[in-house]
Scaffold this active site. Structure first.
Site, PDB file in Angstrom:
ATOM      1  N   LYS A   1     -81.665 115.353   9.969  1.00  0.00           N
ATOM      2  CA  LYS A   1     -81.057 115.716  11.023  1.00  0.00           C
ATOM      3  C   LYS A   1     -79.650 116.186  10.382  1.00  0.00           C
ATOM      4  CE  LYS A   1     -83.163 111.984  12.981  1.00  0.00           C
ATOM      5  NZ  LYS A   1     -83.338 109.984  12.956  1.00  0.00           N
TER       6      LYS A   1
ATOM      7  N   GLY B   1     -75.900  98.402   7.789  1.00  0.00           N
ATOM      8  CA  GLY B   1     -76.744  99.738   7.326  1.00  0.00           C
ATOM      9  C   GLY B   1     -75.488 100.919   7.851  1.00  0.00           C
TER      10      GLY B   1
ATOM     11  N   GLY C   1     -78.283 107.511   8.490  1.00  0.00           N
ATOM     12  CA  GLY C   1     -78.432 108.222   9.708  1.00  0.00           C
ATOM     13  C   GLY C   1     -78.157 107.591  10.835  1.00  0.00           C
ATOM     14  N   ALA C   2     -79.015 106.470  11.146  1.00  0.00           N
ATOM     15  CA  ALA C   2     -79.738 106.387  12.385  1.00  0.00           C
ATOM     16  C   ALA C   2     -79.087 104.742  13.267  1.00  0.00           C
ATOM     17  CB  ALA C   2     -80.954 104.955  11.985  1.00  0.00           C
TER      18      ALA C   2
ATOM     19  N   ASN D   1     -81.479 114.847  16.177  1.00  0.00           N
ATOM     20  CA  ASN D   1     -83.103 114.548  16.123  1.00  0.00           C
ATOM     21  C   ASN D   1     -83.723 115.811  17.309  1.00  0.00           C
ATOM     22  OD1 ASN D   1     -82.323 113.552  18.501  1.00  0.00           O
ATOM     23  ND2 ASN D   1     -83.942 111.867  18.268  1.00  0.00           N
TER      24      ASN D   1
ATOM     25  N   ASP E   1     -80.912 109.766  19.964  1.00  0.00           N
ATOM     26  CA  ASP E   1     -81.181 108.679  19.237  1.00  0.00           C
ATOM     27  C   ASP E   1     -80.045 107.682  19.875  1.00  0.00           C
ATOM     28  OD1 ASP E   1     -82.928 108.725  17.932  1.00  0.00           O
ATOM     29  OD2 ASP E   1     -82.053 109.482  15.970  1.00  0.00           O
TER      30      ASP E   1
HETATM   31  P1  NAP Z   1     -81.042 106.139   6.065  1.00  0.00           P
HETATM   32  O1  NAP Z   1     -80.055 107.243   6.349  1.00  0.00           O
HETATM   33  O2  NAP Z   1     -81.983 106.968   4.334  1.00  0.00           O
HETATM   34  O3  NAP Z   1     -80.386 104.967   5.067  1.00  0.00           O
HETATM   35  C1  NAP Z   1     -80.664 103.525   4.811  1.00  0.00           C
HETATM   36  C2  NAP Z   1     -79.987 103.080   5.048  1.00  0.00           C
HETATM   37  O4  NAP Z   1     -80.939 101.169   4.751  1.00  0.00           O
HETATM   38  C3  NAP Z   1     -78.152 102.655   4.210  1.00  0.00           C
HETATM   39  O5  NAP Z   1     -77.519 102.356   4.779  1.00  0.00           O
HETATM   40  C4  NAP Z   1     -78.719 102.107   3.151  1.00  0.00           C
HETATM   41  O6  NAP Z   1     -77.574 101.924   2.017  1.00  0.00           O
HETATM   42  C5  NAP Z   1     -79.562 100.935   3.480  1.00  0.00           C
HETATM   43  N1  NAP Z   1     -81.034 100.547   2.244  1.00  0.00           N
HETATM   44  C6  NAP Z   1     -81.567 101.076   1.746  1.00  0.00           C
HETATM   45  N2  NAP Z   1     -82.164 100.285   1.401  1.00  0.00           N
HETATM   46  C7  NAP Z   1     -81.413  99.399   0.559  1.00  0.00           C
HETATM   47  C8  NAP Z   1     -82.206  97.754   0.720  1.00  0.00           C
HETATM   48  N3  NAP Z   1     -82.725  97.651  -0.413  1.00  0.00           N
HETATM   49  N4  NAP Z   1     -80.903  96.960   0.632  1.00  0.00           N
HETATM   50  C9  NAP Z   1     -79.326  96.950   1.172  1.00  0.00           C
HETATM   51  N5  NAP Z   1     -79.746  98.250   2.403  1.00  0.00           N
HETATM   52  C10 NAP Z   1     -80.517  99.023   2.267  1.00  0.00           C
HETATM   53  O7  NAP Z   1     -82.062 105.712   7.142  1.00  0.00           O
HETATM   54  P2  NAP Z   1     -82.336 105.586   8.819  1.00  0.00           P
HETATM   55  O8  NAP Z   1     -82.358 107.352   8.937  1.00  0.00           O
HETATM   56  O9  NAP Z   1     -80.335 104.976   8.707  1.00  0.00           O
HETATM   57  O10 NAP Z   1     -82.756 104.721   9.105  1.00  0.00           O
HETATM   58  C11 NAP Z   1     -82.624 103.289   8.694  1.00  0.00           C
HETATM   59  C12 NAP Z   1     -84.161 102.633   9.554  1.00  0.00           C
HETATM   60  O11 NAP Z   1     -84.081 102.751  10.740  1.00  0.00           O
HETATM   61  C13 NAP Z   1     -85.137 102.827   8.817  1.00  0.00           C
HETATM   62  O12 NAP Z   1     -85.974 101.846   8.859  1.00  0.00           O
HETATM   63  C14 NAP Z   1     -85.492 103.691  10.236  1.00  0.00           C
HETATM   64  O13 NAP Z   1     -87.027 103.893  10.123  1.00  0.00           O
HETATM   65  C15 NAP Z   1     -85.039 103.209  11.216  1.00  0.00           C
HETATM   66  N6  NAP Z   1     -85.212 103.483  12.597  1.00  0.00           N
HETATM   67  C16 NAP Z   1     -85.615 103.468  13.686  1.00  0.00           C
HETATM   68  C17 NAP Z   1     -85.036 104.419  14.913  1.00  0.00           C
HETATM   69  C18 NAP Z   1     -86.529 104.358  16.081  1.00  0.00           C
HETATM   70  O14 NAP Z   1     -86.693 105.301  17.066  1.00  0.00           O
HETATM   71  N7  NAP Z   1     -86.722 103.067  16.579  1.00  0.00           N
HETATM   72  C19 NAP Z   1     -84.518 105.758  14.625  1.00  0.00           C
HETATM   73  C20 NAP Z   1     -83.923 106.130  13.329  1.00  0.00           C
HETATM   74  C21 NAP Z   1     -84.251 104.865  11.920  1.00  0.00           C
HETATM   75  P3  NAP Z   1     -77.115 103.147   0.852  1.00  0.00           P
HETATM   76  O15 NAP Z   1     -76.454 103.556   2.211  1.00  0.00           O
HETATM   77  O16 NAP Z   1     -76.235 101.333   0.083  1.00  0.00           O
HETATM   78  O17 NAP Z   1     -78.313 103.212   0.741  1.00  0.00           O
END
Ligand code: NAP
Length: 266
Positions: free
Chosen positions: A66, A126, A129-130, A87, A102
């Protein structure tokens, strides 16, 4: 004319996007298709050249590209500029335009679920990115009190800059005993169905999860007996797709959420 659409990211094995966009194409009566490209980072430039060579109309971008795709954009619209992530790529005669739908998806998730953060106590879990897509909504619908909690606290601090540094920041394990009206889960914890850690805070009004599978996600299941609203991430997914589709085709699709609910949770 054939409308070529697609998605780049890695991994893409569980994506629902082709189903959504091919349905939108069908509903709009547009001849076209939506294809997934699960690529390595060294392939990014070549695939973008390929999209241009074969006259693609648009492509969605997901994790981990992204930010990287911004280097190939001739222009970023205000949504992408606001949160520093793209996105949606739109291939135009004036070059590639980068958008971020998003933000619209998140906005519509709350609106269609009748959840509003204005004047509430709000917690965002969190800072990846999201979670960036949440901030423009909160800037308009200002909570009374806003906390960003993340495992890596430095990332929460970075995110807070998008909110004029006006959010309280903490680690996940510092939330014990706190009370919030609305809690938004934007971590990927629970995405594979694994249990969600209970950090000991309470929720009075709504638990909102960006994850959409299963219907009651690991995070939502922690609060399923609490008589609060439970919102999963399906509306966000569908509405961000509708936003991209609108940019590419000019068609303003109103998603049939009942149809998508049945299709995803059958
Ligand atoms: P990302 O950039 O990889 O960020 C992941 C986040 O989760 C970070 O804050 C990370 O913390 C935290 N995390 C991961 N594993 C963890 C654990 N075991 N314990 C505590 N915190 C943890 O991913 P993202 O793009 O932001 O996506 C996040 C979620 O949103 C995903 O599940 C994705 O599928 C969902 N999403 C949904 C949509 C939708 O349209 N519904 C759109 C986008 C994303 P750290 O910073 O400490 O690593």
């Amino acid at each position: 004319m054939y409308t070529n659409l697609g998605l780049i990211g890695n991994p893409l094995s569980h994506t629902f996007s082709p189903f959504i966009h091919n349905y939108f194409l069908y509903k709009a009566g547009i001849c076209g298709g939506y294809t997934c490209y699960d690529i390595e980072s060294y392939e990014l430039e070549d695939i973008i050249l390929m999209f241009q060579r074969y006259h693609f109309t648009g492509v969605n971008v997901t994790v981990p590209y992204k930010q990287a795709v911004m280097n190939y954009c001739a222009e970023l619209d205000i949504t992408a500029q606001n949160i520093g992530a793209v996105n949606t790529l739109h291939f135009t005669d004036n070059g590639i335009i980068g958008h971020n739908t998003d933000i619209f998806g998140f906005h519509m998730m709350l609106e269609t679920s009748a959840v509003n953060t204005a004047n509430k106590r709000v917690l965002l879990l969190g800072a990846g990115g999201a979670s960036r897509a949440v901030i423009p909504y909160l800037t308009i619908n200002r909570p009374d009190y806003f906390v960003i909690a993340n495992r890596t606290v430095e990332k929460a601090q970075d995110l807070s800059l998008l909110y004029d540094n006006k959010a309280d920041i903490c680690k996940l394990d510092e939330l014990k005993g706190l009370e919030f009206d609305i809690v938004i889960n934007a971590t990927s914890m629970g995405v594979k169905g694994e249990p969600y850690t209970d950090y000991g805070f309470t929720i009075k009004e709504a638990a909102v999860d960006m994850i959409y599978k299963p219907k009651i996600t690991s995070f939502l299941s922690l609060y399923s007996k609490n008589n609060i609203k439970l919102v999963n991430g399906l509306p966000m997914l569908i509405y961000q797709a509708a936003g991209s589709f609108n940019i590419w085709t000019g068609c303003d699709i109103t998603p049939d959420m009942e149809y998508f609910n049945k299709a995803v949770y059958k």
